[in-house]
Design a protein around this motif. Structure first.
Motif, PDB file in Angstrom:
ATOM      1  N   LEU A 262       0.813  -1.214   0.000  1.00 42.76           N
ATOM      2  CA  LEU A 262       0.000   0.000   0.000  1.00 42.76           C
ATOM      3  C   LEU A 262       0.849   1.270   0.000  1.00 42.76           C
ATOM      4  O   LEU A 262       0.331   2.355  -0.271  1.00 42.76           O
ATOM      5  N   THR A 263       2.109   1.125   0.315  1.00 46.68           N
ATOM      6  CA  THR A 263       3.000   2.270   0.357  1.00 46.68           C
ATOM      7  C   THR A 263       4.412   1.818   0.021  1.00 46.68           C
ATOM      8  O   THR A 263       4.674   0.610  -0.113  1.00 46.68           O
ATOM      9  N   ASP A 264       5.335   2.753  -0.112  1.00 50.11           N
ATOM     10  CA  ASP A 264       6.725   2.421  -0.371  1.00 50.11           C
ATOM     11  C   ASP A 264       7.274   1.604   0.799  1.00 50.11           C
ATOM     12  O   ASP A 264       6.997   1.922   1.959  1.00 50.11           O
ATOM     13  N   PRO A 265       8.024   0.520   0.537  1.00 47.03           N
ATOM     14  CA  PRO A 265       8.543  -0.321   1.628  1.00 47.03           C
ATOM     15  C   PRO A 265       9.257   0.467   2.716  1.00 47.03           C
ATOM     16  O   PRO A 265       9.164   0.108   3.902  1.00 47.03           O
ATOM     17  N   ALA A 266       9.920   1.533   2.350  1.00 45.79           N
ATOM     18  CA  ALA A 266      10.650   2.320   3.350  1.00 45.79           C
ATOM     19  C   ALA A 266       9.712   3.031   4.310  1.00 45.79           C
ATOM     20  O   ALA A 266      10.118   3.412   5.422  1.00 45.79           O
ATOM     21  N   ASN A 267       8.453   3.201   3.902  1.00 45.18           N
ATOM     22  CA  ASN A 267       7.492   3.923   4.734  1.00 45.18           C
ATOM     23  C   ASN A 267       6.563   3.003   5.517  1.00 45.18           C
ATOM     24  O   ASN A 267       5.697   3.479   6.260  1.00 45.18           O
ATOM     25  N   GLU A 268       6.714   1.676   5.359  1.00 48.09           N
ATOM     26  CA  GLU A 268       5.847   0.746   6.078  1.00 48.09           C
ATOM     27  C   GLU A 268       6.124   0.820   7.579  1.00 48.09           C
ATOM     28  O   GLU A 268       7.269   0.960   8.004  1.00 48.09           O
ATOM     29  N   ASN A 269       5.053   0.720   8.350  1.00 44.95           N
ATOM     30  CA  ASN A 269       5.175   0.777   9.812  1.00 44.95           C
ATOM     31  C   ASN A 269       5.532  -0.618  10.338  1.00 44.95           C
ATOM     32  O   ASN A 269       4.713  -1.536  10.281  1.00 44.95           O
ATOM     33  N   PRO A 270       6.733  -0.827  10.874  1.00 46.47           N
ATOM     34  CA  PRO A 270       7.154  -2.158  11.347  1.00 46.47           C
ATOM     35  C   PRO A 270       6.445  -2.585  12.624  1.00 46.47           C
ATOM     36  O   PRO A 270       6.580  -3.740  13.047  1.00 46.47           O
ATOM     37  N   LYS A 271       5.685  -1.679  13.235  1.00 50.09           N
ATOM     38  CA  LYS A 271       4.984  -2.011  14.482  1.00 50.09           C
ATOM     39  C   LYS A 271       3.524  -2.395  14.232  1.00 50.09           C
ATOM     40  O   LYS A 271       2.737  -2.499  15.169  1.00 50.09           O
ATOM     41  N   GLN A 272       3.193  -2.607  12.963  1.00 47.88           N
ATOM     42  CA  GLN A 272       1.862  -3.081  12.584  1.00 47.88           C
ATOM     43  C   GLN A 272       2.041  -4.230  11.604  1.00 47.88           C
ATOM     44  O   GLN A 272       2.390  -4.009  10.441  1.00 47.88           O
ATOM     45  N   VAL A 273       1.826  -5.464  12.060  1.00 41.49           N
ATOM     46  CA  VAL A 273       2.103  -6.628  11.220  1.00 41.49           C
ATOM     47  C   VAL A 273       0.924  -7.599  11.212  1.00 41.49           C
ATOM     48  O   VAL A 273       0.058  -7.571  12.094  1.00 41.49           O
TER      49      VAL A 273
END
Length: 349
Positions: A262-273
């Motif tokens: 849904l977004t650029d991998p660099a902008n993914e939130n790692p605290k929501q999986v």
């Protein structure tokens, strides 16, 4: 008052409309709400073929109106409560464009018969198709592309939607004439007398006073989402979920962020999986009952960390039978809800 009416007409004309053209478009409403099940041209599919001449000749406009309004609880046909009366009338008019004769009309007068005798006749002549207690033929309305035992599945008669829509006179006429093009034959040709048919009608009407069968019931769930707090950090909770998945007879698939794709991998939130998993046997059973379950596959649990607090959550599968109006999913949805709860609680204890 006349001046106001003329003003409204003038405004409509200014937009290229007329009061007549502003009325609901039955063809569009049918295409949006009915065609997926009953076919674009009423030839049937999941639902009954509305264009079938015997159907058109055998049902009243009032039956169509009430069926649209009330649906068939638990039998896939939804209640279209969001449609107003003008929209329902427009759909009925569109359905009647397939009619080659005058629509049937029926008296509202109750048919008087012996329901005790009718019950015996129902067991002998009706139960094979409509179910021992009028619960409907197995798989009614949920066959989709799967093979059918009958060309048109027998409807549930012990169903509040059917009973409010069908008058005694209509039920009697169907029994007497049958419905050409379907397995429903004339009971007069089967050797029954009109008095026998009255008895069957009285028995069917008596369903109104009996508890609903399982085919008309949907699971009641306290919440559409299963949520538990975790005392562990995010990564430990993820590992706990993966282990709990295996312990509960599912196989682990993968872990990905909630924002993956849904977004650029660099902008993914790692605290929501999301942890994906599956139980092939259980899901094959569910898909065989209602392929729409596939929209919720594979199984998944979401893990969120917010301000240092970790929560584990998932959709409650119990909502699926209600969402799809399909009582045949009840048992499996209940089992899946218990499995999801067990996985989440094991991971957070």
């Amino acid at each position: 008052m006349l001046t106001r009416l003329l003003l409204v007409i003038a405004l409509l004309a200014g937009f290229g409309l007329s009061p007549a053209l502003a009325a609901p478009d039955g063809a569009k409403l049918y295409g949006r709400n009915c065609a997926a099940c009953h076919g674009e041209n009423g030839t049937g599919g999941i639902g009954v073929p509305l264009a079938l001449p015997a159907f058109q000749a055998g049902v009243s406009d009032d039956y169509l109106r009430k069926t649209i309004r009330h649906g068939r609880p638990g039998r896939v046909m939804p209640a279209f409560s969001q449609l107003d009366q003008a929209e329902i009338e427009a759909i009925v008019r569109h359905v009647r464009t397939w009619n080659k004769g005058a629509p049937a009309t029926y008296s509202a007068r109750p048919v008087k018969g012996d329901p005790v005798h009718g019950k015996k006749l129902f067991a002998q002549y009706c139960a094979d198709c409509h179910g021992a207690n009028g619960e409907g033929g197995k798989g009614t309305g949920v066959t989709f592309s799967r093979p059918r035992d009958l060309p048109i599945m027998a409807p549930a008669l012990h169903n509040p939607g059917f009973l409010v829509a069908a008058s005694d006179a209509m039920i009697k006429a169907t029994l007497m004439r049958g419905r050409e093009g379907t397995p429903m034959v004339s009971f007069l040709k089967q050797g029954l007398k009109e008095k026998d048919i009255d008895d069957i009608v009285s028995y069917v009407r008596a369903f109104e006073k009996q508890p609903l069968p399982g085919s008309a019931q949907l699971l009641k769930v306290e919440s559409p989402v299963i949520v538990r707090d975790s005392d562990y950090d995010l990564q430990t909770t993820v590992e706990n979920v993966k282990r709990a998945v295996s312990n509960n007879n599912f196989f682990y698939g993968r872990v990905q962020t909630l924002e993956y794709g849904l977004t650029d991998p660099a902008n993914e939130n790692p605290k929501q999986v999301i942890v994906y998993f599956c139980n092939i046997s259980m899901l094959n059973q569910a898909l065989a009952i209602d392929p729409r379950v596939g929209m919720f596959l594979p199984c998944r649990v979401t893990i969120l960390e917010t301000n240092g607090k970790v929560q584990v959550m998932s959709v409650n599968p119990g909502v699926l039978s209600r969402l799809f109006n399909n009582s045949e999913l009840n048992r499996l949805c209940d089992e899946m809800s218990k499995s999801y709860t067990a996985i989440i609680e094991e991971a957070t204890l």
